[in-house]
Design a protein around this motif. Structure first.
Motif, mmCIF file in Angstrom:
data_model
loop_
_atom_site.group_PDB
_atom_site.id
_atom_site.type_symbol
_atom_site.label_atom_id
_atom_site.label_comp_id
_atom_site.label_asym_id
_atom_site.label_seq_id
_atom_site.Cartn_x
_atom_site.Cartn_y
_atom_site.Cartn_z
ATOM 1 N N ALA A 98 0.834 -1.208 0.000
ATOM 2 C CA ALA A 98 0.000 0.000 0.000
ATOM 3 C C ALA A 98 0.867 1.255 0.000
ATOM 4 O O ALA A 98 0.580 2.230 -0.722
ATOM 5 C CB ALA A 98 -0.928 -0.020 1.216
ATOM 6 N N ALA A 99 1.956 1.250 0.790
ATOM 7 C CA ALA A 99 2.858 2.412 0.806
ATOM 8 C C ALA A 99 3.523 2.600 -0.553
ATOM 9 O O ALA A 99 3.706 3.737 -1.029
ATOM 10 C CB ALA A 99 3.901 2.225 1.905
ATOM 11 N N ALA A 100 3.887 1.478 -1.218
ATOM 12 C CA ALA A 100 4.493 1.592 -2.544
ATOM 13 C C ALA A 100 3.504 2.143 -3.560
ATOM 14 O O ALA A 100 3.887 2.922 -4.465
ATOM 15 C CB ALA A 100 5.010 0.218 -2.982
ATOM 16 N N PHE A 101 2.222 1.810 -3.432
ATOM 17 C CA PHE A 101 1.226 2.345 -4.361
ATOM 18 C C PHE A 101 1.044 3.848 -4.156
ATOM 19 O O PHE A 101 0.928 4.619 -5.131
ATOM 20 C CB PHE A 101 -0.091 1.612 -4.156
ATOM 21 N N VAL A 102 1.044 4.275 -2.892
ATOM 22 C CA VAL A 102 0.975 5.710 -2.615
ATOM 23 C C VAL A 102 2.201 6.416 -3.176
ATOM 24 O O VAL A 102 2.106 7.526 -3.748
ATOM 25 C CB VAL A 102 0.823 5.951 -1.103
ATOM 26 N N GLN A 103 3.359 5.790 -3.012
ATOM 27 C CA GLN A 103 4.583 6.368 -3.568
ATOM 28 C C GLN A 103 4.471 6.529 -5.087
ATOM 29 O O GLN A 103 4.884 7.544 -5.658
ATOM 30 C CB GLN A 103 5.778 5.471 -3.218
ATOM 31 N N TRP A 104 3.906 5.515 -5.762
ATOM 32 C CA TRP A 104 3.748 5.592 -7.222
ATOM 33 C C TRP A 104 2.785 6.705 -7.617
ATOM 34 O O TRP A 104 2.995 7.409 -8.594
ATOM 35 C CB TRP A 104 3.261 4.247 -7.745
ATOM 36 N N LEU A 105 1.721 6.867 -6.826
ATOM 37 C CA LEU A 105 0.766 7.938 -7.110
ATOM 38 C C LEU A 105 1.406 9.314 -6.953
ATOM 39 O O LEU A 105 1.113 10.242 -7.733
ATOM 40 C CB LEU A 105 -0.454 7.822 -6.186
ATOM 41 N N LEU A 106 2.276 9.452 -5.962
ATOM 42 C CA LEU A 106 2.947 10.737 -5.737
ATOM 43 C C LEU A 106 4.142 10.940 -6.658
ATOM 44 O O LEU A 106 4.757 12.026 -6.630
ATOM 45 C CB LEU A 106 3.396 10.843 -4.278
ATOM 46 N N ASP A 107 4.495 9.921 -7.423
ATOM 47 C CA ASP A 107 5.600 10.010 -8.381
ATOM 48 C C ASP A 107 6.914 10.388 -7.689
ATOM 49 O O ASP A 107 7.606 11.335 -8.064
ATOM 50 C CB ASP A 107 5.270 11.033 -9.474
ATOM 51 N N VAL A 139 3.552 -7.726 -6.541
ATOM 52 C CA VAL A 139 4.842 -7.065 -6.726
ATOM 53 C C VAL A 139 5.154 -6.911 -8.212
ATOM 54 O O VAL A 139 5.676 -5.865 -8.650
ATOM 55 C CB VAL A 139 5.954 -7.854 -6.006
ATOM 56 N N GLU A 140 4.856 -7.921 -9.016
ATOM 57 C CA GLU A 140 5.141 -7.820 -10.447
ATOM 58 C C GLU A 140 4.295 -6.726 -11.095
ATOM 59 O O GLU A 140 4.774 -6.004 -11.992
ATOM 60 C CB GLU A 140 4.866 -9.167 -11.113
ATOM 61 N N ALA A 141 3.050 -6.588 -10.645
ATOM 62 C CA ALA A 141 2.244 -5.469 -11.158
ATOM 63 C C ALA A 141 2.858 -4.131 -10.787
ATOM 64 O O ALA A 141 2.892 -3.181 -11.599
ATOM 65 C CB ALA A 141 0.811 -5.577 -10.613
ATOM 66 N N GLY A 142 3.377 -4.037 -9.571
ATOM 67 C CA GLY A 142 4.050 -2.811 -9.173
ATOM 68 C C GLY A 142 5.297 -2.553 -9.987
ATOM 69 O O GLY A 142 5.616 -1.399 -10.318
ATOM 70 N N VAL A 143 6.037 -3.627 -10.322
ATOM 71 C CA VAL A 143 7.231 -3.473 -11.155
ATOM 72 C C VAL A 143 6.847 -2.933 -12.533
ATOM 73 O O VAL A 143 7.511 -2.031 -13.091
ATOM 74 C CB VAL A 143 7.965 -4.827 -11.268
ATOM 75 N N LEU A 144 5.787 -3.470 -13.094
ATOM 76 C CA LEU A 144 5.340 -3.004 -14.406
ATOM 77 C C LEU A 144 4.953 -1.523 -14.367
ATOM 78 O O LEU A 144 5.346 -0.731 -15.245
ATOM 79 C CB LEU A 144 4.163 -3.858 -14.869
ATOM 80 N N MET A 145 4.205 -1.154 -13.338
ATOM 81 C CA MET A 145 3.784 0.242 -13.216
ATOM 82 C C MET A 145 4.984 1.166 -13.018
ATOM 83 O O MET A 145 5.064 2.253 -13.603
ATOM 84 C CB MET A 145 2.799 0.386 -12.052
ATOM 85 N N ALA A 146 5.947 0.730 -12.183
ATOM 86 C CA ALA A 146 7.112 1.569 -11.915
ATOM 87 C C ALA A 146 7.977 1.726 -13.160
ATOM 88 O O ALA A 146 8.492 2.825 -13.449
ATOM 89 C CB ALA A 146 7.922 0.969 -10.774
ATOM 90 N N CYS A 147 8.161 0.645 -13.909
ATOM 91 C CA CYS A 147 8.995 0.737 -15.107
ATOM 92 C C CYS A 147 8.318 1.598 -16.185
ATOM 93 O O CYS A 147 8.993 2.322 -16.936
ATOM 94 C CB CYS A 147 9.292 -0.659 -15.639
#
Length: 417
Positions: A98-107, A139-147
């Motif tokens: 959840a914290a990583a998703f918030v981090q992705w939203l805040l860029d 985690v793999e979905a997060g990797v895809l979004m981050a990349c």
């Protein structure tokens, strides 16, 4: 002369070098052992708090003051839950995700994203296959979004493949740790079960040995005391009429007493380490039945012995069982029948069985309560059951008492006599 001296000096220095190397290796081993012991004493939460501390220090030393609050908050949200990862691995993983998703939203890209790999490893090490696959997919979905957001233009495949490899490695490592832990737990459980089984077998062996010694002592004491009482009564009865018979009876009492002591030492000799083997062996067998019959005749019970077939192939323990069965049956006949009773012992030896048949012509008891009972017959049944025999003891149709059984030398099931 100089060359020889040089060779001598060189050969003398080699052991010193080897000794110094051994000393250094021993010191290194001792230091490693000391470090391992010290590390094992440190609580697990201290080690879990090490990574969050390093990540927070990294944010403080690398971020600009204007970016410090957001970066510090996101790093704390990503890293601090790892302190409790061993207590609640799935809960910690959800919090970090959840914290990583918030981090992705805040860029806001941060090195603290490594906390996702640590949380994934912990979840894989403490949950089943379904939980591991679900965590890996998140985690793999997060990797895809981050990349997709932070990878340089035209360089998406390289970071995506690299980070995916790290995700797979973390999951596989966690699964291996879980498998190893389960295997070690199974091994420990198996070892504990075997230890319990060994203790149970040892207790059963002790109980069986106590039962065996008790049975042996009962047979020895009951038989020899019965013979001695009968001989003593005969000696008292004939002391005035026939001194020679009285003397012979008392000598027989003395011999019976010495035989009883020898048998007792033989039966109890296994409990003492200082008992000589000569007093424990040989065990009485079928060859000693003739002496037993003579002893019973001297005590007042006329006994006839018939042994059919050779008994050289019969094991010593089986011969001891036959001897004790006959001894107990004749002792009961001596105790429970009047003077003048005659007993007959028939032993039939074959390749696979030994039949024991002991009868007497004593009068039938006036009441059923007077039938021969007690621990003697129970002991005979136990002895016969050891060799698959079913013992029959009771009144005979034509009068008297009989004991009959058949021992199976091959160890088969109980065979009716």
């Amino acid at each position: 002369m100089t060359e020889a001296a040089g060779r001598v000096r060189w050969t003398e220095t080699v052991p010193r070098l080897t000794t110094h190397a051994d000393v250094a290796s021993a010191r290194t081993a001792r230091r490693a052992t000391a470090v391992g012991r010290w590390c094992s004493r440190v609580p697990p939460m201290v080690w879990d708090a090490l990574l969050p501390t390093l990540l927070l220090v990294n944010v403080v030393t690398t971020r600009a003051p204007r970016d410090m609050p957001v970066a510090m908050a996101l790093t704390a949200a990503l890293a601090l839950p790892l302190v409790w990862r061993h207590r609640a691995p799935l809960t910690v993983f959800c919090a970090v995700a959840a914290a990583a998703f918030v981090q992705w939203l805040l860029d806001v890209p941060l090195p603290a994203d490594i906390a996702l790999l640590v949380a994934l490893y912990t979840a894989a090490a403490h949950s089943g296959r379904r939980g591991t696959l679900l965590a890996g997919a998140v985690v793999e979905a997060g990797v895809l979004m981050a990349c997709l957001r932070w990878a340089p233009a035209g360089a998406f495949p390289t970071p995506f493949v690299a980070v995916t490899a790290m995700v797979v490695a973390a999951a596989v490592l966690g699964v291996n740790v879980r498998t190893t832990r389960a295997y070690l737990a199974a091994v420990q459980e198996r070892a504990a079960r075997r230890e319990r089984e060994q203790e149970q077998r040892a207790r059963l062996a002790v109980a069986e040995e106590r039962t065996r010694i008790t049975r042996e002592m009962h047979d020895i004491v009951t038989h020899n005391l019965s013979v001695m009482v009968a001989l003593t009564d005969a000696a008292v009865y004939t002391q005035h009429r026939s001194p020679d018979r009285t003397t012979a009876a008392m000598l027989q009492v003395s011999e019976t007493g010495r035989q009883a002591l020898t048998d007792m030492r033989r039966a109890l000799g296994v409990l003492r380490t200082d008992e000589p083997d000569a007093e424990r062996h040989p065990l009485p067998g079928i060859a000693h039945l003739e002496a037993l019959a003579d002893q019973m005749c001297a005590a007042g019970l006329a006994t006839r012995l018939d042994v059919e077939g050779g008994h050289g192939h019969i094991p010593a323990t089986a011969q001891l069982t036959v001897y004790r069965l006959v001894q107990e049956a004749l002792t009961n006949a001596l105790k429970h029948t009047p003077t003048g009773t005659r007993a007959q012992v028939r032993i039939l030896c074959s390749a696979g069985t030994v039949t024991v048949d002991v009868t007497d012509n004593g009068p039938c008891p006036p009441t059923p309560a007077a039938t021969r009972s007690g621990h003697g017959i129970a002991g005979m049944r136990e002895r016969a059951a050891t060799y698959g025999g079913t013992l029959r003891a009771g009144l005979l149709p034509g009068g008297g008492w009989g004991v009959r059984t058949r021992l199976v030398l091959g160890g088969g099931g109980a065979e009716s006599a």
